[in-house]
Design an enzyme around this catalytic site. Structure first.
Site, PDB file in Angstrom:
ATOM      1  N   ASP A   1       4.390   0.399  12.174  1.00 10.37           N
ATOM      2  CA  ASP A   1       3.188  -0.270  11.660  1.00 10.37           C
ATOM      3  C   ASP A   1       3.103  -1.741  12.093  1.00 10.37           C
ATOM      4  OD1 ASP A   1       2.475   2.074  10.451  1.00 10.37           O
ATOM      5  OD2 ASP A   1       3.219   1.528   8.470  1.00 10.37           O
TER       6      ASP A   1
ATOM      7  N   CYS B   1      -5.671   8.090   9.965  1.00  8.66           N
ATOM      8  CA  CYS B   1      -5.856   7.330  11.202  1.00  8.66           C
ATOM      9  C   CYS B   1      -5.652   8.233  12.417  1.00  8.66           C
ATOM     10  CB  CYS B   1      -4.830   6.213  11.303  1.00  8.66           C
ATOM     11  SG  CYS B   1      -4.929   5.009  10.009  1.00  8.66           S
TER      12      CYS B   1
ATOM     13  N   ARG C   1       0.191  14.461  14.016  1.00 13.34           N
ATOM     14  CA  ARG C   1       0.687  14.374  12.633  1.00 13.34           C
ATOM     15  C   ARG C   1       0.740  15.733  11.930  1.00 13.34           C
ATOM     16  NH1 ARG C   1      -1.598   8.849  10.065  1.00 13.34           N
ATOM     17  NH2 ARG C   1       0.427   8.777   9.108  1.00 13.34           N
TER      18      ARG C   1
ATOM     19  N   ARG D   1      -8.683  -0.431   4.666  1.00 16.28           N
ATOM     20  CA  ARG D   1      -7.784   0.559   4.068  1.00 16.28           C
ATOM     21  C   ARG D   1      -6.431  -0.060   3.744  1.00 16.28           C
ATOM     22  NH1 ARG D   1      -7.067   5.837   7.456  1.00 16.28           N
ATOM     23  NH2 ARG D   1      -5.531   6.030   5.821  1.00 16.28           N
TER      24      ARG D   1
ATOM     25  N   LYS E   1       0.830  -1.210   0.000  1.00 16.76           N
ATOM     26  CA  LYS E   1       0.000   0.000   0.000  1.00 16.76           C
ATOM     27  C   LYS E   1       0.868   1.265   0.000  1.00 16.76           C
ATOM     28  CE  LYS E   1      -1.759   1.532   4.102  1.00 16.76           C
ATOM     29  NZ  LYS E   1      -1.356   2.926   4.352  1.00 16.76           N
ATOM     30  N   ASN E   2       1.872   1.285   0.874  1.00 16.84           N
ATOM     31  CA  ASN E   2       2.631   2.519   1.031  1.00 16.84           C
ATOM     32  C   ASN E   2       3.671   2.732  -0.076  1.00 16.84           C
ATOM     33  OD1 ASN E   2       1.060   3.119   3.179  1.00 16.84           O
ATOM     34  ND2 ASN E   2       2.565   2.547   4.742  1.00 16.84           N
TER      35      ASN E   2
HETATM   36  N1  EPU Z   1       5.978  14.648  11.161  1.00 14.36           N
HETATM   37  C1  EPU Z   1       6.083  15.952  11.582  1.00 14.36           C
HETATM   38  N2  EPU Z   1       5.961  16.949  10.652  1.00 14.36           N
HETATM   39  C2  EPU Z   1       5.734  16.686   9.347  1.00 14.36           C
HETATM   40  C3  EPU Z   1       5.629  15.351   8.913  1.00 14.36           C
HETATM   41  C4  EPU Z   1       5.765  14.341   9.845  1.00 14.36           C
HETATM   42  O1  EPU Z   1       6.287  16.222  12.769  1.00 14.36           O
HETATM   43  O2  EPU Z   1       5.626  17.650   8.568  1.00 14.36           O
HETATM   44  C5  EPU Z   1       6.129  13.572  12.145  1.00 14.36           C
HETATM   45  C6  EPU Z   1       4.917  12.677  12.300  1.00 14.36           C
HETATM   46  O3  EPU Z   1       3.934  13.266  13.132  1.00 14.36           O
HETATM   47  C7  EPU Z   1       5.538  11.447  12.912  1.00 14.36           C
HETATM   48  C8  EPU Z   1       6.907  11.393  12.244  1.00 14.36           C
HETATM   49  O4  EPU Z   1       7.111  12.668  11.671  1.00 14.36           O
HETATM   50  O5  EPU Z   1       5.699  11.616  14.284  1.00 14.36           O
HETATM   51  C9  EPU Z   1       7.076  10.382  11.151  1.00 14.36           C
HETATM   52  O6  EPU Z   1       5.920  10.341  10.349  1.00 14.36           O
HETATM   53  P1  EPU Z   1       5.982  10.182   8.767  1.00 14.36           P
HETATM   54  O7  EPU Z   1       5.807  11.527   8.159  1.00 14.36           O
HETATM   55  O8  EPU Z   1       7.149   9.365   8.369  1.00 14.36           O
HETATM   56  O9  EPU Z   1       4.669   9.347   8.524  1.00 14.36           O
HETATM   57  P2  EPU Z   1       3.845   9.382   7.202  1.00 14.36           P
HETATM   58  O10 EPU Z   1       4.764   9.644   6.079  1.00 14.36           O
HETATM   59  O11 EPU Z   1       2.655  10.226   7.385  1.00 14.36           O
HETATM   60  C10 EPU Z   1       4.152   6.862   6.570  1.00 14.36           C
HETATM   61  C11 EPU Z   1       3.225   5.704   6.328  1.00 14.36           C
HETATM   62  C12 EPU Z   1       2.613   5.296   7.658  1.00 14.36           C
HETATM   63  C13 EPU Z   1       3.752   4.887   8.597  1.00 14.36           C
HETATM   64  C14 EPU Z   1       4.744   6.035   8.767  1.00 14.36           C
HETATM   65  C15 EPU Z   1       5.953   5.683   9.582  1.00 14.36           C
HETATM   66  C16 EPU Z   1       2.464   6.088   4.078  1.00 14.36           C
HETATM   67  C17 EPU Z   1       1.350   6.447   3.174  1.00 14.36           C
HETATM   68  N3  EPU Z   1       2.193   6.125   5.388  1.00 14.36           N
HETATM   69  O12 EPU Z   1       3.346   7.881   7.121  1.00 14.36           O
HETATM   70  O13 EPU Z   1       1.774   4.180   7.394  1.00 14.36           O
HETATM   71  O14 EPU Z   1       3.220   4.563   9.863  1.00 14.36           O
HETATM   72  O15 EPU Z   1       5.203   6.457   7.470  1.00 14.36           O
HETATM   73  O16 EPU Z   1       6.621   4.608   9.027  1.00 14.36           O
HETATM   74  O17 EPU Z   1       3.551   5.745   3.620  1.00 14.36           O
HETATM   75  C18 EPU Z   1      -0.024   2.733   7.778  1.00 14.36           C
HETATM   76  O18 EPU Z   1       0.256   2.202   6.687  1.00 14.36           O
HETATM   77  O19 EPU Z   1      -0.828   2.227   8.611  1.00 14.36           O
HETATM   78  C19 EPU Z   1       0.625   4.008   8.129  1.00 14.36           C
HETATM   79  C20 EPU Z   1       0.143   4.828   9.054  1.00 14.36           C
END
Ligand code: EPU
Length: 430
Positions: A316, A120, A125, A409, A26-27
């Site tokens: 995850d 979620c 976030r 999802r 998915k990701n």
């Molecule tokens: N963060 C910030 N500021 C930002 C962006 C992120 O503080 O501008 C923080 C987030 O709040 C978090 C940390 O950075 O504490 C890392 O989050 P990241 O941005 O890496 O998460 P994401 O990119 O939103 C992806 C996956 C998630 C997975 C996380 C961590 C996708 C579509 N989603 O999310 O997948 O948990 O990386 O590996 O790739 C899932 O599949 O269930 C899922 C939530």
């Protein structure tokens, strides 16, 4: 929308048997879909599961002006000359991954408007990294009626950007923005997840000039739209599904073959499991569990979990792995370092009979082993939802899992795939 699962548990017995195939990731697929904005021609993709998040992303692309076609496991996106520069409110609210779109859209359209994305319920976030980084690439930010607009009248320009923390979607979004920005972009402290490497590998095969993927520093020379030609993207296996099935296998299967996977992507899980004393064989593209019912979980060692960016232990897999810890002897510490709020589901495991102490929003201690009892549960996110399925399978008696939308999802037709190895699970629509 309001489906629920009814699961009859095995009361700790390990009687499931069979083969289970891992789907495309998915990701990895979501950023690939977003990358269509970078292309002169369309995109063809295969090994694409029919997931709610894939459907939402496809609705989002249709709203923008693209035409998407889903057939079996193939997904085609036709090129569009006329693309809207606003992300639709309803989809953005439901899917955090919509934020990935900002980079490629800003790169191509010189402007993008969006709401703070939802998804979620796993912490606040924020999106500060996105805003600051695009400002460094020459964009300005304005806000009106809750909508943010980033605009770069003369187009984005290459820049050197240090991310304050490693973010998966930010790394992906900036790589895509930089492909269309003028000049060289250097991204530092990048996330290194296999899904990012997969995205870059495909973009490079279509003409992008990128180096350093899979390391903390990525360099991109931008300025040109890409062309996919006759290339078809094939999604890599979902490493989170692989890990979830491995955990299920160890908890409740006698024999299980997990096929179509890439075990090297989950060494952070397989290593502590092998150290704990579990027996399974790791092949290049499958994992085989044999005669597992002979192994008593209470004779195995428990282990601690500290989530970490790749190649560390994935956040995850934290919830499904914690279910396993409830069945192992001893005390284990679970430290969730990526998202606050991603341990709240443990309150429900306690109601099922687990001995879990929450010290703060990011840390719990699990003492085991404890028999679990079936309960009615509400999954708060994709991964906790899957953890509840595992707990329900292990438990004695019947469990009802609500909010199946969250599970849909991330896991395609999970009830059919689990039934095929012997799980007593039914989907009921309200
Ligand atoms: N963060 C910030 N500021 C930002 C962006 C992120 O503080 O501008 C923080 C987030 O709040 C978090 C940390 O950075 O504490 C890392 O989050 P990241 O941005 O890496 O998460 P994401 O990119 O939103 C992806 C996956 C998630 C997975 C996380 C961590 C996708 C579509 N989603 O999310 O997948 O948990 O990386 O590996 O790739 C899932 O599949 O269930 C899922 C939530």
């Amino acid at each position: 929308m309001n489906d629920k699962f009814i699961i009859k548990g095995l009361a700790g017995k390990k009687t499931l048997n069979g083969k289970i195939k891992v789907n495309g990731s998915k990701n990895a697929i979501l950023p690939l879909m977003a990358s269509c904005v970078l292309f002169k021609d369309g995109l063809k993709m295969k090994n694409i599961p029919n997931l709610e998040d894939v459907k939402r992303m496809s609705e989002l692309l249709n709203f923008l002006g693209f035409q998407t076609h889903f057939k079996n496991d193939s997904f085609d996106i036709d090129m569009s000359k006329d693309i809207k520069s606003i992300l639709p409110e309803d989809i953005s609210k439901r899917m955090r991954a919509s934020i990935i779109m900002i980079g490629p859209m800003l790169g191509r359209l010189k402007q993008v408007s969006f709401l703070h994305p939802g998804g979620c319920v796993i912490g606040a976030r924020p999106i500060d990294i996105f805003i600051k980084g695009f400002q460094k690439m020459g964009a300005t930010l304005s806000e009106k009626n809750g909508f943010y607009t980033l605009s770069a009248k003369n187009g984005l320009r290459g820049a050197e950007i240090f991310f304050n923390l490693q973010s998966v979607t930010a790394t992906e979004s900036f790589i895509m923005a930089a492909v269309l920005a003028k000049g060289k972009t250097v991204l530092k402290n990048c996330a290194m997840e296999p899904e990012i490497v997969d995205l870059v590998t495909f973009l490079k095969s279509c003409g992008a000039k990128i180096k350093g993927e899979g390391t903390p520093t990525i360099e991109i020379i931008g300025g040109k739209m890409l062309s996919s030609g006759k290339k078809v993207y094939k999604a890599i296996p979902d490493r989170i599904e692989t890990g979830s099935f491995l955990l299920l296998g160890l908890l409740a299967c006698d024999n299980l073959e997990i096929t179509n996977c890439n075990p090297v992507d989950i060494e952070s899980l397989t290593t502590p499991l092998l150290d704990a004393g579990f027996k399974f064989q790791i092949h290049k593209d499958k994992i085989v569990i044999k005669d597992n019912s002979k192994i008593q979980n209470s004779k195995l060692n428990t282990f601690n979990i500290k989530t970490h960016e790749h190649p560390g232990f994935p956040t995850d897999l934290q919830a499904p792995a914690t279910v396993l810890l409830t069945q192992l002897k001893g005390e284990a510490h679970v430290h969730e370092t990526i998202f606050e709020g991603r341990l709240n589901y443990t309150e429900d495991l306690v109601k099922m009979g687990a001995n879990i102490n929450m010290w703060d929003a990011n840390r719990v201690t699990v003492k085991g082993p404890n028999s679990l009892r079936g309960k009615e549960l509400w999954g708060p996110d994709i991964r906790a939802g899957l953890a509840f399925i595992l707990a329900a399978i292990v438990a004695k008696g019947q469990s009802i899992i609500n909010n199946v939308y969250y599970i849909d999802r991330g896991y395609e037709r999970i009830e059919e795939r689990l039934s095929s190895i012997g799980v007593d699970i039914k989907r009921v629509s309200d």
